[in-house]
Design a protein around this motif. Structure first.
Motif, PDB file in Angstrom:
ATOM      1  N   GLU A  35       0.831  -1.206   0.000  1.00  0.00           N
ATOM      2  CA  GLU A  35       0.000   0.000   0.000  1.00  0.00           C
ATOM      3  C   GLU A  35       0.867   1.258   0.000  1.00  0.00           C
ATOM      4  OE1 GLU A  35      -4.059  -1.041   2.332  1.00  0.00           O
ATOM      5  OE2 GLU A  35      -2.270  -1.061   3.577  1.00  0.00           O
ATOM      6  N   THR A  36       1.816   1.316   0.909  1.00  0.00           N
ATOM      7  CA  THR A  36       2.700   2.487   0.971  1.00  0.00           C
ATOM      8  C   THR A  36       3.591   2.560  -0.258  1.00  0.00           C
ATOM      9  OG1 THR A  36       2.690   2.650   3.389  1.00  0.00           O
ATOM     10  CG2 THR A  36       4.632   3.508   2.240  1.00  0.00           C
ATOM     11  N   ALA A  37       4.102   1.410  -0.711  1.00  0.00           N
ATOM     12  CA  ALA A  37       4.954   1.396  -1.900  1.00  0.00           C
ATOM     13  C   ALA A  37       4.214   1.955  -3.102  1.00  0.00           C
ATOM     14  CB  ALA A  37       5.445  -0.018  -2.176  1.00  0.00           C
TER      15      ALA A  37
ATOM     16  N   LEU B 164       1.458   3.965  -3.070  1.00  0.00           N
ATOM     17  CA  LEU B 164       1.036   5.349  -2.873  1.00  0.00           C
ATOM     18  C   LEU B 164       2.145   6.332  -3.231  1.00  0.00           C
ATOM     19  CD1 LEU B 164      -1.258   7.197  -1.841  1.00  0.00           C
ATOM     20  CD2 LEU B 164      -0.181   7.088   0.417  1.00  0.00           C
ATOM     21  N   PHE B 165       3.390   5.999  -2.855  1.00  0.00           N
ATOM     22  CA  PHE B 165       4.488   6.939  -3.064  1.00  0.00           C
ATOM     23  C   PHE B 165       5.390   6.573  -4.256  1.00  0.00           C
ATOM     24  CE2 PHE B 165       3.579   7.312   1.553  1.00  0.00           C
ATOM     25  CZ  PHE B 165       3.190   8.648   1.557  1.00  0.00           C
ATOM     26  N   ASN B 166       5.001   5.579  -5.043  1.00  0.00           N
ATOM     27  CA  ASN B 166       5.849   5.131  -6.162  1.00  0.00           C
ATOM     28  C   ASN B 166       7.259   4.791  -5.678  1.00  0.00           C
ATOM     29  OD1 ASN B 166       3.783   5.499  -8.031  1.00  0.00           O
ATOM     30  ND2 ASN B 166       4.416   7.575  -8.532  1.00  0.00           N
ATOM     31  N   LEU B 167       7.332   4.060  -4.579  1.00  0.00           N
ATOM     32  CA  LEU B 167       8.616   3.672  -3.985  1.00  0.00           C
ATOM     33  C   LEU B 167       8.756   2.152  -3.979  1.00  0.00           C
ATOM     34  CD1 LEU B 167       8.661   6.011  -0.853  1.00  0.00           C
ATOM     35  CD2 LEU B 167      10.025   6.279  -2.926  1.00  0.00           C
ATOM     36  N   ARG B 168       9.980   1.690  -4.019  1.00  0.00           N
ATOM     37  CA  ARG B 168      10.256   0.263  -3.890  1.00  0.00           C
ATOM     38  C   ARG B 168      11.458   0.066  -2.966  1.00  0.00           C
ATOM     39  NH1 ARG B 168       6.216   0.984  -6.287  1.00  0.00           N
ATOM     40  NH2 ARG B 168       5.466  -0.080  -8.168  1.00  0.00           N
ATOM     41  N   GLY B 169      11.576  -1.105  -2.369  1.00  0.00           N
ATOM     42  CA  GLY B 169      12.685  -1.416  -1.475  1.00  0.00           C
ATOM     43  C   GLY B 169      13.096  -2.867  -1.628  1.00  0.00           C
TER      44      GLY B 169
ATOM     45  N   ASN C 166      10.243  -9.653  -3.071  1.00  0.00           N
ATOM     46  CA  ASN C 166       9.240  -8.588  -3.137  1.00  0.00           C
ATOM     47  C   ASN C 166       9.914  -7.232  -2.935  1.00  0.00           C
ATOM     48  OD1 ASN C 166       6.417 -10.055  -3.067  1.00  0.00           O
ATOM     49  ND2 ASN C 166       7.723 -11.109  -1.589  1.00  0.00           N
ATOM     50  N   PRO C 167       9.625  -6.251  -3.780  1.00  0.00           N
ATOM     51  CA  PRO C 167      10.317  -4.954  -3.695  1.00  0.00           C
ATOM     52  C   PRO C 167       9.687  -4.014  -2.671  1.00  0.00           C
ATOM     53  CG  PRO C 167       8.864  -4.958  -5.583  1.00  0.00           C
ATOM     54  CD  PRO C 167       8.739  -6.320  -4.958  1.00  0.00           C
ATOM     55  N   PHE C 168       9.556  -4.478  -1.444  1.00  0.00           N
ATOM     56  CA  PHE C 168       8.889  -3.705  -0.411  1.00  0.00           C
ATOM     57  C   PHE C 168       9.868  -3.269   0.665  1.00  0.00           C
ATOM     58  CE2 PHE C 168       5.147  -6.679  -1.436  1.00  0.00           C
ATOM     59  CZ  PHE C 168       4.799  -5.898  -2.531  1.00  0.00           C
ATOM     60  N   PHE C 169       9.434  -2.310   1.468  1.00  0.00           N
ATOM     61  CA  PHE C 169      10.214  -1.838   2.611  1.00  0.00           C
ATOM     62  C   PHE C 169       9.261  -1.707   3.799  1.00  0.00           C
ATOM     63  CE2 PHE C 169       8.699   1.619   0.026  1.00  0.00           C
ATOM     64  CZ  PHE C 169       8.183   2.545   0.899  1.00  0.00           C
ATOM     65  N   TYR C 170       9.790  -1.905   4.990  1.00  0.00           N
ATOM     66  CA  TYR C 170       8.963  -1.838   6.189  1.00  0.00           C
ATOM     67  C   TYR C 170       8.446  -0.415   6.377  1.00  0.00           C
ATOM     68  CZ  TYR C 170      10.443  -6.535   7.428  1.00  0.00           C
ATOM     69  OH  TYR C 170      10.640  -7.888   7.420  1.00  0.00           O
TER      70      TYR C 170
ATOM     71  N   THR D 139       8.622  -2.013 -27.407  1.00  0.00           N
ATOM     72  CA  THR D 139       9.309  -0.992 -26.636  1.00  0.00           C
ATOM     73  C   THR D 139       8.797  -1.024 -25.224  1.00  0.00           C
ATOM     74  OG1 THR D 139       7.676   0.669 -27.214  1.00  0.00           O
ATOM     75  CG2 THR D 139       9.615   0.503 -28.641  1.00  0.00           C
ATOM     76  N   VAL D 140       9.594  -0.589 -24.313  1.00  0.00           N
ATOM     77  CA  VAL D 140       9.203  -0.555 -22.907  1.00  0.00           C
ATOM     78  C   VAL D 140       8.946   0.881 -22.512  1.00  0.00           C
ATOM     79  CG1 VAL D 140       9.909  -1.031 -20.547  1.00  0.00           C
ATOM     80  CG2 VAL D 140      10.486  -2.624 -22.359  1.00  0.00           C
ATOM     81  N   LEU D 141       7.730   1.190 -22.174  1.00  0.00           N
ATOM     82  CA  LEU D 141       7.413   2.509 -21.686  1.00  0.00           C
ATOM     83  C   LEU D 141       8.001   2.669 -20.302  1.00  0.00           C
ATOM     84  CD1 LEU D 141       5.724   5.087 -22.299  1.00  0.00           C
ATOM     85  CD2 LEU D 141       3.877   4.010 -21.034  1.00  0.00           C
ATOM     86  N   PRO D 142       8.792   3.695 -20.065  1.00  0.00           N
ATOM     87  CA  PRO D 142       9.387   3.846 -18.736  1.00  0.00           C
ATOM     88  C   PRO D 142       8.305   3.867 -17.673  1.00  0.00           C
ATOM     89  CG  PRO D 142      10.344   5.403 -20.269  1.00  0.00           C
ATOM     90  CD  PRO D 142       9.179   4.773 -20.976  1.00  0.00           C
ATOM     91  N   SER D 143       8.522   3.127 -16.634  1.00  0.00           N
ATOM     92  CA  SER D 143       7.543   3.079 -15.558  1.00  0.00           C
ATOM     93  C   SER D 143       7.617   4.374 -14.752  1.00  0.00           C
ATOM     94  CB  SER D 143       7.810   1.875 -14.649  1.00  0.00           C
ATOM     95  OG  SER D 143       9.115   1.891 -14.185  1.00  0.00           O
ATOM     96  N   VAL D 144       6.641   4.559 -13.904  1.00  0.00           N
ATOM     97  CA  VAL D 144       6.624   5.752 -13.080  1.00  0.00           C
ATOM     98  C   VAL D 144       7.868   5.791 -12.222  1.00  0.00           C
ATOM     99  CG1 VAL D 144       4.121   5.902 -13.031  1.00  0.00           C
ATOM    100  CG2 VAL D 144       5.291   4.527 -11.333  1.00  0.00           C
ATOM    101  N   LEU D 145       8.186   6.994 -11.763  1.00  0.00           N
ATOM    102  CA  LEU D 145       9.417   7.213 -11.012  1.00  0.00           C
ATOM    103  C   LEU D 145       9.477   6.299  -9.797  1.00  0.00           C
ATOM    104  CD1 LEU D 145      11.943   8.995 -10.650  1.00  0.00           C
ATOM    105  CD2 LEU D 145      10.526  10.552  -9.303  1.00  0.00           C
ATOM    106  N   LEU D 146      10.503   5.465  -9.765  1.00  0.00           N
ATOM    107  CA  LEU D 146      10.668   4.533  -8.659  1.00  0.00           C
ATOM    108  C   LEU D 146      11.990   4.799  -7.966  1.00  0.00           C
ATOM    109  CD1 LEU D 146       9.574   1.211 -10.376  1.00  0.00           C
ATOM    110  CD2 LEU D 146       8.181   2.732  -8.995  1.00  0.00           C
ATOM    111  N   TYR D 147      11.976   4.954  -6.672  1.00  0.00           N
ATOM    112  CA  TYR D 147      13.188   5.074  -5.890  1.00  0.00           C
ATOM    113  C   TYR D 147      13.367   3.809  -5.085  1.00  0.00           C
ATOM    114  CZ  TYR D 147      13.706  10.083  -6.791  1.00  0.00           C
ATOM    115  OH  TYR D 147      13.900  11.294  -7.378  1.00  0.00           O
ATOM    116  N   ASN D 148      14.582   3.404  -4.877  1.00  0.00           N
ATOM    117  CA  ASN D 148      14.858   2.231  -4.051  1.00  0.00           C
ATOM    118  C   ASN D 148      15.273   2.667  -2.658  1.00  0.00           C
ATOM    119  OD1 ASN D 148      14.386   0.041  -5.736  1.00  0.00           O
ATOM    120  ND2 ASN D 148      16.284   0.417  -6.845  1.00  0.00           N
ATOM    121  N   LEU D 149      14.662   2.052  -1.686  1.00  0.00           N
ATOM    122  CA  LEU D 149      15.089   2.250  -0.306  1.00  0.00           C
ATOM    123  C   LEU D 149      16.066   1.138   0.016  1.00  0.00           C
ATOM    124  CD1 LEU D 149      11.764   3.115   1.489  1.00  0.00           C
ATOM    125  CD2 LEU D 149      13.607   4.659   0.914  1.00  0.00           C
ATOM    126  N   LEU D 150      17.323   1.433   0.065  1.00  0.00           N
ATOM    127  CA  LEU D 150      18.365   0.415   0.227  1.00  0.00           C
ATOM    128  C   LEU D 150      18.697   0.207   1.701  1.00  0.00           C
ATOM    129  CD1 LEU D 150      20.611   1.571  -2.712  1.00  0.00           C
ATOM    130  CD2 LEU D 150      18.883  -0.215  -2.701  1.00  0.00           C
TER     131      LEU D 150
END
Length: 626
Positions: A192-194, A196-201, A207-211, A615-626
């Motif tokens: 849900e949070t990932a 909402l904010f277009n974020l991944r971890g 799974n590309p999630f973060f706590y 072609t691959v349409l660039p996905s929405v802006l994704l930041y990684n929480l490392l």
């Protein structure tokens, strides 16, 4: 010169209905039938398309206004006569499409020639979805800004890229519209949070999630994370240094209880929670009871379940590349298994390696299920050094695997036999395939629950006293979890809407002998029916052929056989160009061989040799929480 005329003329409409018998066009007839009221637009479309080329416009949008569109210095005029806001036209180099509402469907069919398609959902979202799916990435879409209101232009543009503030607006609108008047929503599920904010971890394997937790109100946003992991770039991205309604207040992950209790002490607040993914520790804090509003799923989960046109497009493209990796595995196994050198574990490692070489790969989406013989009778078996069986031409083999890509998540199962399957194995496999096809080809009213269609996946098995003991499908995400609720065929899943992705995966398992599962991912799309509207069907986006050796076509109905051949045509048209782009000639030849069309029930297949730009349409802006 008018582009086309589509005149709403009051009383004359009724007269036409009486005067013309069979007055709607029939473009599928030979020759096509056009009523006397139809307008020939061939030359006008040709001229408009020619004028679009020097402007580098791939599509032109014409709203239903009384304005004239001036396209050249010689004052040649194009106009659409659509009195009132009754429709919108889009013209590309090879299509002309009109969107209008139900008041004008019949009249449109009487006045349009066969150059035109009619779309019956006249919403801005329907138009933008169509454009995203039809127009290549980077191409330009033209329209006259004098003919669009500020609101219409904002709506038109917003569906091409959903930023996190736009998503916040979506959820706040649902908070505001809820009749039980919640003031905030608590998000506990990691996706849900990932979303909402277009974020991944990367806190969770596969799974590309973060706590995290999020508390979203109408004028504040609290994000509970491990703050030491937040970079300065992320702080800027989240507007974390300000205090208006689109500023994210970053708080320690462990402080969610304290801040939730603090919020609940405010007067006249009510927190909305989805009970499926809110833990008991937080749920019991929301007291007294009148400060708590519950639903099975949060508004974020139900909103996320419906993919917009950009998400649909890029998720389909991820499946094309994923199909390449799975085909590489199956081709490799065909060559290596007879040599007796491979086992379940080496096969799992091979498909993981193939996926890692594809564009945008971020690893597997779950631990690969690579199972031979009796191990395949265990629905979720995964091999280890201690349990891995050697692969043999005398046993069936089941491989259930998936990948994470920046533009999508995949999950696919194929079952094969490299030797001579028994008649029972062929019958069981074919009946599993029949279940997959029956769900995939069914047409149903929008809003139908998956549980009401689930038996279609079992019916062919039930007819001979066979069954399987797991669910028939689950949702899947865009670089999210491979099991994404609340989509699927279980009783607690939400009704199907256009743009939902689900797996379809019937199976059969004979204890201590073999297992069969055929799993594809499909998206719900509009279905064209003879009479009704607002119907849906499934479009399969997994693109790997089934094992021909295991298919007994004499059991298939003509409709099922037709669906299978059309599916193989789709594989050729979608995956063929990608294999050529990657210069994988051997894999291309393998694909062509295994997608040869079936003839009639019981007949063998004929291998044809036909030559099929992804072609691959660039996905929405994704930041990684490392």
């Amino acid at each position: 010169m008018c582009l086309f005329s589509f005149v709403i003329t009051g009383g004359r409409y009724a007269v036409l209905a009486e005067e013309v018998s069979g007055s709607e066009r029939n473009c599928s007839a030979i020759p096509p039938y056009l009523p006397p009221t139809a307008v020939n637009t061939t030359l006008r479309l040709r001229d408009l398309r020619a004028s679009m080329i020097p402007l580098n416009i791939s599509a032109y949008i014409i709203p239903a206004t009384d304005a004239h569109l001036v396209t050249s210095k010689d004052c040649q005029k194009w106009k659409v006569i659509l009195r009132g806001k009754t429709g919108t036209a889009v013209i590309t180099q090879n299509k002309a499409v009109l969107w209008t509402d139900s008041r004008y469907w019949i009249q449109a069919e009487r006045q349009m020639d066969c150059n035109w398609e009619l779309q019956r959902d006249a919403s801005i979202r329907s138009i933008t979805n169509w454009l995203i799916l039809e127009i290549p990435e980077g191409d330009q879409v033209g329209f006259d800004p004098f003919l669009f209101s500020v609101g219409e232009q904002t709506e038109l543009i917003k569906y091409f890229l959903m930023t996190w503030p736009m998503k916040v607006d979506q959820i706040r609108a649902q908070i505001s519209d809820n009749p039980y008047k919640p003031t905030a929503v608590l998000l506990s599920a990691l996706d849900e949070t990932a979303w909402l904010f277009n974020l991944r971890g990367n806190d969770i394997p596969f799974n590309p999630f973060f706590y995290s937790y999020t508390l979203l109100s109408m004028d504040e946003i609290w994000l509970f994370v491990h703050i030491e992991r937040i970079t300065e770039e992320l702080k800027v991205y989240l507007n974390s240094s300000c205090y208006h309604s689109y500023c994210v207040q970053l708080l320690e992950y462990s402080s969610v209880r304290t801040y939730l209790q603090s919020y609940l002490q405010r007067p006249n607040v009510r927190v909305w929670v989805g009970t499926e993914y809110t833990n008991q520790a937080l749920y019991e804090l929301i007291t007294p009871e009148d400060k708590r509003l519950t639903s099975t799923y949060s508004p974020v989960l139900t909103t996320k379940a419906v993919k917009d046109a950009t998400e649909q497009r890029i998720l389909k493209e991820a499946h094309v590349r994923d199909a390449v990796a799975v085909m590489q595995l199956l081709m490799w196994l065909e060559k290596k298994v007879p040599e007796g050198t491979e086992n379940e574990l080496t096969a799992a490692h091979f498909v993981d390696q193939c996926r890692s070489e594809q564009k945008n790969s971020r690893g597997p989406s779950f631990e690969t299920i690579s199972a031979s013989g009796p191990n395949a009778a265990l629905a979720h078996y995964s091999p280890s050094n201690e349990t891995a069986r050697k692969l043999s031409v005398d046993e069936m083999y089941l491989v259930d695997s998936g990948g994470q890509y920046l533009d999508g998540t995949t999950d696919i199962t194929r079952t094969v036999h490299w030797g001579k399957p028994t008649d029972f194995q062929k019958e069981a496999y074919t009946r599993v395939l029949m279940g997959n096809i029956e769900i995939s080809r069914t047409i149903f009213p929008a809003g139908t629950r998956g549980v009401n269609m689930e038996m279609l996946g079992r019916r062919a098995l039930w007819e001979v006293g066979l069954n399987y003991g797991h669910g028939t499908g689950h949702g899947v995400g865009n670089y999210f979890g491979v099991h994404e609720w609340p989509v699927g065929f279980q009783s607690n899943n939400i009704p199907f809407q256009e743009g939902m992705f689900t797996s379809i995966e019937p199976g059969y398992y004979k204890e201590n002998d073999f297992g069969i599962r055929i799993e594809d991912i499909a998206v719900t799309v509009p279905a064209i029916t003879k009479y009704g509207n607002n119907y849906l069907t499934f479009e399969t986006v997994s693109l790997v052929p089934y094992d021909r050796k295991l298919i007994n076509t004499s059991l298939l109905s003509p409709e099922q056989l037709h669906w299978l051949n059309k599916y193989y045509e789709t594989i050729r048209s979608m995956v063929g160009p990608e294999l050529e782009r990657q210069a994988l000639k051997e894999e291309y030849d393998w694909m062509m061989k295994h997608t040869a069309p079936f003839l009639t029930a019981g007949a063998s297949a004929v291998i044809s040799s036909v030559t099929l730009l992804v072609t691959v349409l660039p996905s929405v802006l994704l930041y990684n929480l490392l």
